[in-house]
Motif scaffolding. Structure first.
Motif, PDB file in Angstrom:
ATOM      1  N   HIS A   1       0.864  -1.190   0.000  1.00  0.00           N
ATOM      2  CA  HIS A   1       0.000   0.000   0.000  1.00  0.00           C
ATOM      3  C   HIS A   1       0.896   1.234   0.000  1.00  0.00           C
ATOM      4  N   ASN A   2       0.905   1.946  -1.125  1.00  0.00           N
ATOM      5  CA  ASN A   2       1.691   3.177  -1.260  1.00  0.00           C
ATOM      6  C   ASN A   2       3.153   2.964  -0.861  1.00  0.00           C
ATOM      7  N   THR A   3       3.772   1.990  -1.498  1.00  0.00           N
ATOM      8  CA  THR A   3       5.173   1.670  -1.209  1.00  0.00           C
ATOM      9  C   THR A   3       6.063   1.881  -2.438  1.00  0.00           C
ATOM     10  N   ARG A   4       5.675   2.772  -3.321  1.00  0.00           N
ATOM     11  CA  ARG A   4       6.447   2.961  -4.553  1.00  0.00           C
ATOM     12  C   ARG A   4       7.938   3.228  -4.304  1.00  0.00           C
ATOM     13  N   PRO A   5       8.332   4.039  -3.301  1.00  0.00           N
ATOM     14  CA  PRO A   5       9.766   4.294  -3.124  1.00  0.00           C
ATOM     15  C   PRO A   5      10.570   3.048  -2.776  1.00  0.00           C
ATOM     16  N   TRP A   6       9.928   2.000  -2.256  1.00  0.00           N
ATOM     17  CA  TRP A   6      10.670   0.849  -1.746  1.00  0.00           C
ATOM     18  C   TRP A   6      10.348  -0.460  -2.462  1.00  0.00           C
ATOM     19  N   ILE A   7       9.205  -0.549  -3.159  1.00  0.00           N
ATOM     20  CA  ILE A   7       8.757  -1.836  -3.674  1.00  0.00           C
ATOM     21  C   ILE A   7       9.744  -2.430  -4.668  1.00  0.00           C
ATOM     22  N   GLY A   8      10.448  -1.585  -5.412  1.00  0.00           N
ATOM     23  CA  GLY A   8      11.436  -2.108  -6.357  1.00  0.00           C
ATOM     24  C   GLY A   8      12.564  -2.833  -5.651  1.00  0.00           C
ATOM     25  N   GLU A   9      13.091  -2.232  -4.573  1.00  0.00           N
ATOM     26  CA  GLU A   9      14.152  -2.883  -3.801  1.00  0.00           C
ATOM     27  C   GLU A   9      13.646  -4.171  -3.156  1.00  0.00           C
ATOM     28  N   THR A  10      12.429  -4.113  -2.627  1.00  0.00           N
ATOM     29  CA  THR A  10      11.869  -5.304  -1.986  1.00  0.00           C
ATOM     30  C   THR A  10      11.792  -6.462  -2.971  1.00  0.00           C
ATOM     31  N   LEU A  11      11.215  -6.200  -4.130  1.00  0.00           N
ATOM     32  CA  LEU A  11      11.061  -7.280  -5.108  1.00  0.00           C
ATOM     33  C   LEU A  11      12.401  -7.736  -5.677  1.00  0.00           C
ATOM     34  N   SER A  12      13.340  -6.829  -5.808  1.00  0.00           N
ATOM     35  CA  SER A  12      14.672  -7.245  -6.268  1.00  0.00           C
ATOM     36  C   SER A  12      15.276  -8.251  -5.301  1.00  0.00           C
ATOM     37  N   SER A  13      15.123  -7.982  -3.990  1.00  0.00           N
ATOM     38  CA  SER A  13      15.690  -8.905  -3.000  1.00  0.00           C
ATOM     39  C   SER A  13      14.937 -10.233  -2.972  1.00  0.00           C
ATOM     40  N   VAL A  14      13.618 -10.200  -3.189  1.00  0.00           N
ATOM     41  CA  VAL A  14      12.829 -11.431  -3.168  1.00  0.00           C
ATOM     42  C   VAL A  14      13.083 -12.256  -4.428  1.00  0.00           C
ATOM     43  N   LEU A  15      13.043 -11.612  -5.581  1.00  0.00           N
ATOM     44  CA  LEU A  15      13.230 -12.353  -6.836  1.00  0.00           C
ATOM     45  C   LEU A  15      14.647 -12.852  -7.017  1.00  0.00           C
ATOM     46  N   ALA A  16      15.592 -12.318  -6.245  1.00  0.00           N
ATOM     47  CA  ALA A  16      16.982 -12.777  -6.319  1.00  0.00           C
ATOM     48  C   ALA A  16      17.245 -13.997  -5.446  1.00  0.00           C
ATOM     49  N   GLN A  17      16.246 -14.490  -4.725  1.00  0.00           N
ATOM     50  CA  GLN A  17      16.449 -15.650  -3.854  1.00  0.00           C
ATOM     51  C   GLN A  17      16.809 -16.889  -4.694  1.00  0.00           C
ATOM     52  N   ASP A  18      17.824 -17.596  -4.235  1.00  0.00           N
ATOM     53  CA  ASP A  18      18.311 -18.766  -4.984  1.00  0.00           C
ATOM     54  C   ASP A  18      17.494 -20.004  -4.624  1.00  0.00           C
ATOM     55  N   LEU A  19      16.251 -19.988  -5.082  1.00  0.00           N
ATOM     56  CA  LEU A  19      15.343 -21.085  -4.772  1.00  0.00           C
ATOM     57  C   LEU A  19      14.543 -21.411  -6.020  1.00  0.00           C
ATOM     58  N   ASP A  20      14.624 -22.634  -6.466  1.00  0.00           N
ATOM     59  CA  ASP A  20      13.848 -23.061  -7.629  1.00  0.00           C
ATOM     60  C   ASP A  20      12.394 -23.274  -7.227  1.00  0.00           C
ATOM     61  N   GLY A  21      11.497 -22.850  -8.114  1.00  0.00           N
ATOM     62  CA  GLY A  21      10.078 -23.077  -7.856  1.00  0.00           C
ATOM     63  C   GLY A  21       9.493 -22.092  -6.873  1.00  0.00           C
ATOM     64  N   MET A  22       9.504 -20.824  -7.226  1.00  0.00           N
ATOM     65  CA  MET A  22       8.972 -19.789  -6.336  1.00  0.00           C
ATOM     66  C   MET A  22       7.985 -18.926  -7.104  1.00  0.00           C
TER      67      MET A  22
END
Length: 890
Positions: free
Chosen positions: A336-357
């Motif tokens: 909710h209204n996290t535009r300044p941070w959502i890019g960093e958050t998703l970068s850290s989540v999508l960079a997780q070394d886990l197959d099948g996410m």
């Protein structure tokens, strides 16, 4: 935002309908008169004049526009920020889609005479008796000599309508302008339009049963429709000034329906009311509009943005993905209204070394461009799915994400935090290996200025564990966020764990429920989450002191207390009690009572909730060790809210201004008869003396305030004022105090070091100015000063003093404070404490204690004598035990 026709085949712009050109003109006039500036850098659009709702995008603001009834597939995003609509037909359609809209009606073109007074002046001479304006899509339909194309310049069109005696039109905006200017008019049924939008306008202006003419002659014969009845002030008051000024959105009234099921029921009532208002003999156009209203309301239920409870209640099927392609892990992120941070958050989540996410982001009605940022990221990574929640609230957003999750395991993340590398792999690997229900990971919090680890002193996080229970490691209860752990999704669903939609602490009840339900728990040693403590009024931290937030927290805490009472061991119950009484509860209550925006009724409600929790736990405030926390709970329980404010202000949160602290100290000293006396405890007296010492040294504090507090203290409480050298002698006159304060502030001395080797040595630094000073050891109980061998060096601006004294020259077991004395007057000065705290040494000849003002020293016996005494006591105990045992046996 306005509608514009597609360019011609040659690329030239096609002429525009005058109604669509009115929107910017109306907006610009309001902004020029009321705001004066129009750029806050916020990427938001406002939809106003016309039937342009079908062109809306997530986060758009709606002010006066309406639904276009002729378009079959009209997609409306749930995150629309609706301030006003054209009429009740539009409002009912939006409510059926789960979009809340206030009952503020009116196409903003109605405001033209209010915004442009020249059109509200005396009526111009009428140049024609009848003006005919066709709809944009039937320009050649009428041959009447008074016909005017809707492609005419908008101001020319307004002038022509004002100069007519009667308007007959299939152009909706010609009819709206006629209503605005008070020109008699009658609608002609449009060939290319559904009457929906016309009835929407008429119902919104008090005329739900208008009859349409089929021709110009019939329009003249029927005569004008009744005059419009509407509230221009309400429409202007709903104008979204905040989009340009940067102020907070006004939101919805507390009693307004915003949940999907409430809105769906409200939409049904709105449709029934419109049918009732149409009367027993509605015209064919009204019937057609009502049929269209029903069709549009039943279209495209927002299935993907509903919880399973909402889907079940509404009789809608739950979307189920392909089980054969289910991922290993589902990550749910409410945003909710996290535009300044959502890019960093998703970068850290999508960079997780886990197959099948899979990553499910549930956008909770963001208005700051978060939704657009999510779409950009989703276009580059197929693992990311974006869902628009219908019902507002972070708890609902998490539930929606969990209901759409397909993974074997489930984790939660917030849209402004970070997930370190390898975090999810470690959590999933632990669950895969152990078969446990939940895996906990360590976490760190950070702000723009600091980083800290809340779990540092919790034994549960000292080493990894597998297959334990919450009763094995009770300190796991200390941390109740949902984002530092992974759950087996089958366990999550079997336990029916749901997040409530509450203003504060929506995860503590679900987490306590999960902890108690889990048969096996793991703790991994990795840090798996980085929590961002962000500043600003929009953050949860900033809102934590409000009465609404604290009541929300306490209501959730009461539910937790009942769960603990019914399902926990005694040890876990005691651990939870301390969590509430001395940590989480203390933080929330202290913030609340520090705030000024409170009422007695709110205080009573807060106190009632605290009392319920304490009763459920069967523990009184006396169970808390820390005097300040215990005192606050006692004051809340007794209804002494004024003194509770004082204790919260003095002993919690950021350091307050010293003048404010002195004011609160006086409030504590002058408390009414019957209120508890905090000074019965040494803790509070020491804290008061600390602030008085600060007051002596800080130049911004008025000496009169110090004197006033001192005299009040003398009258009401026998505080040991000899602890402050400047306040020690009596009588204390204003002139004497001012002279002493001036000297202490001018010298501005600080203790630099204490050495307790073969002799006691202390060192000070400061400015000597006109005074000759020497180090002493000051007895705060008697006001006596023990002299030392002294030396000094430096100049008036940067002076150092050294004092030395043999151990044997000091009395035993008497605490003395290092200080400086004026050689000429014998008066002792208050000094600051800048020394490094010495390490404890059991062989030391001095016992050192520390308080907020610094260090105190007491000579003690030789360590050999102390050791011998300890041996004697231990021997005495050993000798008694066999005798006691034999006596018991006999």
């Amino acid at each position: 935002m306005r509608w514009a026709p597609e360019p011609s085949a040659s690329g030239t712009a096609n002429p525009m309908n005058f109604g669509d050109l009115l929107g910017p003109l109306v907006m610009q006039r309001i902004l020029a008169e009321r705001v004066g500036r129009r750029d806050t850098g916020r990427a938001r659009r406002v939809l106003s004049v016309g039937s342009v709702l079908h062109l809306s995008r997530p986060g758009d603001v709606v002010w006066g526009t309406g639904v276009n009834g002729k378009i079959d597939d009209q997609q409306f995003t749930p995150s629309l920020d609706v301030r006003a609509v054209r009429g009740p037909y539009t409002r009912a359609v939006l409510a059926a889609r789960g979009i809340a809209a206030p009952a503020v009606y009116g196409d903003p073109a109605l405001l033209i005479p209010h915004l442009f007074p020249e059109f509200a002046a005396a009526s111009p001479s009428k140049r024609r008796s009848v003006l005919v304006v066709p709809n944009l899509h039937e320009l050649d339909r009428f041959t009447h000599e008074g016909t005017l194309s809707p492609l005419t310049d908008p101001w020319t069109m307004v002038e022509e309508i004002a100069a007519s005696e009667f308007v007959a039109a299939s152009s909706l905006h010609a009819l709206i302008i006629a209503d605005a200017l008070g020109i008699p008019s009658r609608p002609i049924t449009a060939v290319a339009e559904n009457p929906f939008k016309y009835l929407d306008h008429y119902a919104g202006t008090g005329r739900p049963d208008v009859r349409f003419a089929s021709s110009i002659d019939e329009a003249i014969a029927l005569g004008p429709v009744p005059a419009a009845v509407w509230d221009p002030h309400a429409l202007l008051a709903a104008f979204p000034f905040d989009v340009w000024t940067g102020d907070a959105s006004p939101g919805f009234p507390a009693d307004a329906p915003t949940a999907y099921l409430e809105l769906a029921a409200d939409a049904a009532m709105q449709r029934a009311a419109l049918r009732n208002e149409a009367g027993t003999d509605p015209g064919s156009e009204t019937l057609e509009a009502l049929e269209r209203l029903d069709a549009l309301s039943a279209q495209d239920a927002p299935v993907s943005g509903l919880t399973r409870e909402e889907l079940d209640y509404a009789g809608l099927a739950r979307p189920i993905g392909d089980a054969t392609t289910a991922p290993l892990l589902s990550v749910v992120i409410p945003a909710h209204n996290t535009r300044p941070w959502i890019g960093e958050t998703l970068s850290s989540v999508l960079a997780q070394d886990l197959d099948g996410m899979e990553v499910i982001v549930v956008d909770d009605h963001s208005t700051d461009g978060t939704r657009a940022a999510l779409e950009e990221i989703a276009a580059t990574d197929s693992r990311l799915r974006v869902i628009d929640s219908v019902t507002r609230g972070g708890g609902t957003a998490r539930n929606i994400g969990a209901d759409h999750a397909r993974g074997r395991y489930l984790v939660f993340c917030d849209g402004d935090d970070l997930v370190p590398e390898g975090a999810y792999r470690s959590l999933v690997a632990s669950l895969e290996g152990s078969g446990s229900d939940i895996a906990f990971g360590d976490y760190v919090k950070f702000s723009p200025t600091s980083t800290w680890r809340p779990t540092a002193n919790w034994p549960a996080y000292a080493a990894p564990s597998r297959g334990i229970t919450i009763h094995d490691e009770p300190t796991l209860i200390n941390g109740r966020p949902c984002w530092n752990k992974a759950f087996r999704r089958s366990f999550w669903e079997a336990s029916d764990i749901r997040f409530p939609d509450v203003p504060r602490s929506n995860d503590i009840v679900p987490m306590v429920t999960a902890y108690l339900a889990a048969e096996r728990l793991d703790v991994v040693e990795n840090v798996v989450y980085l929590y961002r403590e962000r500043p600003g009024a929009s953050s949860m931290t900033a809102k934590a002191a409000s009465a609404e937030a604290v009541k929300s927290y306490l209501t959730q805490e009461l539910a937790c207390a009942r769960l603990i009472r019914d399902h926990a061991s005694d040890e876990l119950r005691d651990r939870y009690a301390m969590l509430f009484l001395a940590r989480d509860g203390w933080v929330h209550l202290a913030k609340y009572f520090r705030s000024e925006d409170r009422t007695r009724a709110q205080d009573d409600e807060i106190a009632g909730l605290v009392g319920e929790i304490v009763e459920v736990l069967d523990l009184g405030p006396d169970a808390v060790r820390e005097p300040n926390k215990r005192m606050l709970l006692q004051l809340i329980d007794g209804g002494w809210y004024g003194l509770a404010t004082t204790i919260a202000t003095l002993f919690s949160g950021a350091e307050t201004d010293l003048a404010v602290r002195l004011h609160h100290w006086r409030r504590a000293v002058e408390r009414p008869d019957g209120e508890p006396d905090p000074f019965e405890q040494e803790y509070f007296a020491d804290a008061l003396l600390h602030d008085l010492s600060r007051a002596v040294l800080e130049s911004g504090v008025d000496g009169a305030a110090v004197l006033d507090l001192t005299r009040t203290l003398e009258r009401r409480h026998p505080a040991p004022l000899t602890a402050i050298p400047e306040l020690a002698s009596r009588p204390l006159e204003p002139e004497l105090l001012e002279r002493r304060l001036a000297r202490a502030r001018e010298v501005n001395a600080a203790l630099l070091s204490v050495e307790t080797g073969s002799a006691l040595t202390i060192r000070f630094a400061g400015s000597i100015s006109a005074y000759a000073l020497e180090p002493v050891l000051y007895d705060e109980a008697t006001g006596a000063a023990h002299p030392m061998s002294a030396s000094s060096q430096g100049d008036d601006e940067n002076m150092q003093w050294t004092g030395t004294i043999a151990h044997s020259a000091l009395p035993k077991h008497v605490f003395l404070r290092p200080a400086l004395r004026d050689v000429a007057t014998g008066e002792v000065l208050t000094t600051r404490f800048d020394a490094v705290t010495p390490e404890y040494d059991r062989f030391d000849r001095f016992l050192m204690t520390f308080d907020p003002r610094g260090i105190r020293l007491a000579r003690r016996s030789n360590w050999l004598k102390r050791a011998a005494a300890r041996v004697g006591r231990a021997t005495s105990r050993r000798i008694r035990r066999p005798s006691d045992a034999r006596s018991d046996a006999v």
